[in-house]
Design an enzyme around this catalytic site. Sequence first.
Site, PDB file in Angstrom:
ATOM      1  N   HIS A  84       0.816  -1.153   0.144  1.00 14.15           N
ATOM      2  CA  HIS A  84       0.054  -0.118  -0.057  1.00 14.15           C
ATOM      3  C   HIS A  84       0.751   1.405   0.079  1.00 14.15           C
ATOM      4  CE1 HIS A  84       0.091  -0.016   4.387  1.00 14.15           C
ATOM      5  NE2 HIS A  84      -0.037   1.288   4.276  1.00 14.15           N
ATOM      6  N   ASP A 226       1.215  -7.823   2.308  1.00 14.12           N
ATOM      7  CA  ASP A 226       1.117  -6.090   1.976  1.00 14.12           C
ATOM      8  C   ASP A 226       2.679  -5.692   2.031  1.00 14.12           C
ATOM      9  OD1 ASP A 226       0.818  -3.608   1.824  1.00 14.12           O
ATOM     10  OD2 ASP A 226      -0.590  -3.498   3.470  1.00 14.12           O
ATOM     11  N   SER A 654       3.996   2.004   8.589  1.00 13.73           N
ATOM     12  CA  SER A 654       3.884   1.280   7.498  1.00 13.73           C
ATOM     13  C   SER A 654       4.979   0.823   6.875  1.00 13.73           C
ATOM     14  CB  SER A 654       2.637   1.673   6.641  1.00 13.73           C
ATOM     15  OG  SER A 654       1.531   1.394   7.073  1.00 13.73           O
TER      16      SER A 654
HETATM   17  N1  ARG Z   1      -4.949   0.499   7.862  1.00 16.92           N
HETATM   18  C1  ARG Z   1      -3.610   0.730   7.093  1.00 16.92           C
HETATM   19  C2  ARG Z   1      -2.966   1.960   7.595  1.00 16.92           C
HETATM   20  O1  ARG Z   1      -3.323   2.999   7.565  1.00 16.92           O
HETATM   21  C3  ARG Z   1      -3.529   0.273   5.504  1.00 16.92           C
HETATM   22  C4  ARG Z   1      -4.018   1.129   4.575  1.00 16.92           C
HETATM   23  C5  ARG Z   1      -4.124   0.952   3.327  1.00 16.92           C
HETATM   24  N2  ARG Z   1      -5.125  -0.289   3.035  1.00 16.92           N
HETATM   25  C6  ARG Z   1      -6.487   0.103   2.724  1.00 16.92           C
HETATM   26  N3  ARG Z   1      -7.209  -1.259   2.534  1.00 16.92           N
HETATM   27  N4  ARG Z   1      -7.227   0.928   2.578  1.00 16.92           N
HETATM   28  O2  ARG Z   1      -3.193   3.125   6.865  1.00 16.92           O
HETATM   29  N1  ASP Z   2      -1.480   1.349   7.934  1.00 15.98           N
HETATM   30  C1  ASP Z   2      -0.673   2.464   8.637  1.00 15.98           C
HETATM   31  C2  ASP Z   2       0.316   3.073   7.783  1.00 15.98           C
HETATM   32  O1  ASP Z   2       0.119   3.220   6.689  1.00 15.98           O
HETATM   33  C3  ASP Z   2       0.164   1.625   9.909  1.00 15.98           C
HETATM   34  C4  ASP Z   2      -1.072   2.124  11.098  1.00 15.98           C
HETATM   35  O2  ASP Z   2      -1.708   3.005  11.182  1.00 15.98           O
HETATM   36  O3  ASP Z   2      -0.772   1.151  12.200  1.00 15.98           O
HETATM   37  O4  ASP Z   2       1.021   3.705   8.287  1.00 15.98           O
END
Ligand code: ARG
Ligand code: ASP
Length: 718
Positions: A84, A226, A654
């Site tokens: 991502h 990922d 991330s």
């Molecule tokens: N929650 C994770 C992070 O903030 C991954 C985000 C990307 N994935 C998604 N399905 N949107 O930011």
């Molecule tokens: N998914 C998050 C990121 O993109 C990581 C988190 O918020 O734990 O940095």
Amino acid sequence: MKRLIISLAAVILSLPAMADEGMWLLPLLKGQKLPEMQALGLKLQDYDIYSPDSASLKDAVVIFGGGCTGEIVSPDGLLLTNHHCGYGCIQRHSTLEHDYLTDGFWAMSREEELPNPGITVTFIDKIEDVTDYVKKELEKNTDPNSMDFLSPKFLNGLAKAKAGEKFLQDNPGTEVEIKAFYGGNQYFMFTKKIYSDIRLVGAPPSSIGKFGADTDNWMWPRHTGDFSVFRVYADENGNPAPYSDKNVPLRPKRWFKISLKGVQEDDYAMMMGFPGRTNKYYTSWEVAERRDIDNTVRINIRDLRQKVMLEEMLKDPAVRIQYASKYAGSTNAYKNAIGSNWAIKKRNFEQVKKEEQDKLIAWSNKMCEPNYPDALMALEQIVSDRKDLRFRSWMLDEAIIRGIEFTNVPTKTDAVIEALKGKDKKAKDEQLRLLERAYHGFANDNYSADVDRKIAKVMLKEYRRQVAPKAQPAYFEQIDKKFKGDTDSFVDYLFEKSIFGSEDNFNKFLARPSVKALENDPMILFAKSVRAEEVSLKDSLKEFEDGYAMAHRSYVKGLLAMYGDRANFPDANFTLRLTYGQVKGYSPRDCDYYGYQTTLDGVMEKEDSTNWEFVVPARLKELYAAKDFGRYKAPNDKMPVAFSATTHSTGGNSGSPVMNANGELIGINFDRNWEGVGGDIQYLPDYQRSIIVDIRYVLFIMDKYAGAGYLLDEMEIE
Ligand code: ARG
Ligand code: ASP
């Protein structure tokens, strides 16, 4: 420095941070946390992790792009980060013929690696405590209301002066930055080396790299691979240089060794990376504000918008592609807000923070330090005074600015109008060409006027239901004046009458460009009015900002004085930090327990060929059926996918490297569990887990799935 000579015993006695809580600054690690880390299992010394004078593990940790972390895993500059995080790059290289998002991409030789203009990788060469220097410079300014203590412009000016012009000129790609910590009670300077020739080496298909997509996002148990792979290139002297086919792979100072030994529950684990933003030092009033205004507005508004978006996406596959990324972005922050409010309530953060405040007040009274209680009173007052403005600002932002896409139509039309009024045909054509480009920048391949129209109707109705008429953008008056309060007719009118309402309208305008059409265009008037309201709200809120920043600094100073300033960690600010803890599962609710490790079995259980989020690629199924896991399988013969750990991470982490007790790479961080996102305000030992893709799965996919095993030859794998 006197501050440094606080005895370890005193630090440990006064520790307010819970075990596993904390995003620690590397130069302070030795004094703050090393003994605890070693007690938990760490086999390294502080200088193995961070050493000011020689290469250490921190030299293999980088900022990837603008908001992610990455790690170097080979002497030839190979880099791992999340799928991502590389998503934009992968998308930009994708076409209908080469759809790398869907099918994945693997360079089978260095010549096939793909450049990514605009993407940078940043190494942190040096970290220095410059608190005394900055404070001395700040004292030169006698204005008591000066905000220099937080101003990036001022602080970076100091950084440049300290480093010297010559140093910066002699070191291309090097930048210096001073950042404020603890709300402006401490300052560190970072010397950074920024590389800009970054090439895409490989990415799994989205059915692996984004498996589970939005449904599984922020969730554990998780089954996503990922990760993506890049390589850093430099000029022949190893210096940063723009893309050139003469550039060579970077020879980095350090790279991670990789361990295939895997993880067991309670194993020591640690992570280095660039956490973006936390609010550990919120007062109880700010917790309530976050819950009742920020999070609540976000949840309610996005709920409405996503419903419409999803309905349209399910109806039409073309819309699904157009809005997939917008939908993902929207739900990401939406789910986070829900998780945040869940934790605020479940663990009564308001009370937790209040107890801390009361403790500080009692201590301050004893110490005759009236400043800290005064700061608390000021914060309470500010939060109360800015309530309405903050609500309006969040409503405008969520419902109108982010909610309605045509808020972004081009509004800078002065030059076009001037050209149209003039006689210069060339200037006229040029201005119209620019306007057309701006229009298509807004109404691009991923824009559907139809969807925007439907969403706008819902958003406007809700906005007008919740925000008083006088507190709305001036142009919204038209809704009552011309349309008897009927927002639907108003929106239809905008689309019918505006030159930006449709391709057709725009072409008609191009055929007969008129000044009047531009001056009276309803979407332009709408957008201008919304922007004016945005600016006016920002200005009004700005009046509270300075007072807030000063009171916040004072409150945090009080906490540091009470606890001892080595005992706690500063809020995340996208600087390099370390967090440590253990590999662990958790119980989300009574009589329910999640284990610490997921496997390929779970991918197969989740498989649903009728749902794009849970499609499993055929090749992966073959490998699974044949149990062809090679040296990557776990001792129980299963193929590990992800694991969870108690490390204290947040957005920006991330792509962060996760290491075992020997500092070897065991995984790549990519998410947190829903129950744990409240950790941005208050760490939750029994709930908060980082979600980490197991390095064995990463290598398995590269080698067995993609047939890019040659890349593993340049890594050190044990
Ligand atoms: N929650 C994770 C992070 O903030 C991954 C985000 C990307 N994935 C998604 N399905 N949107 O930011
Ligand atoms: N998914 C998050 C990121 O993109 C990581 C988190 O918020 O734990 O940095």
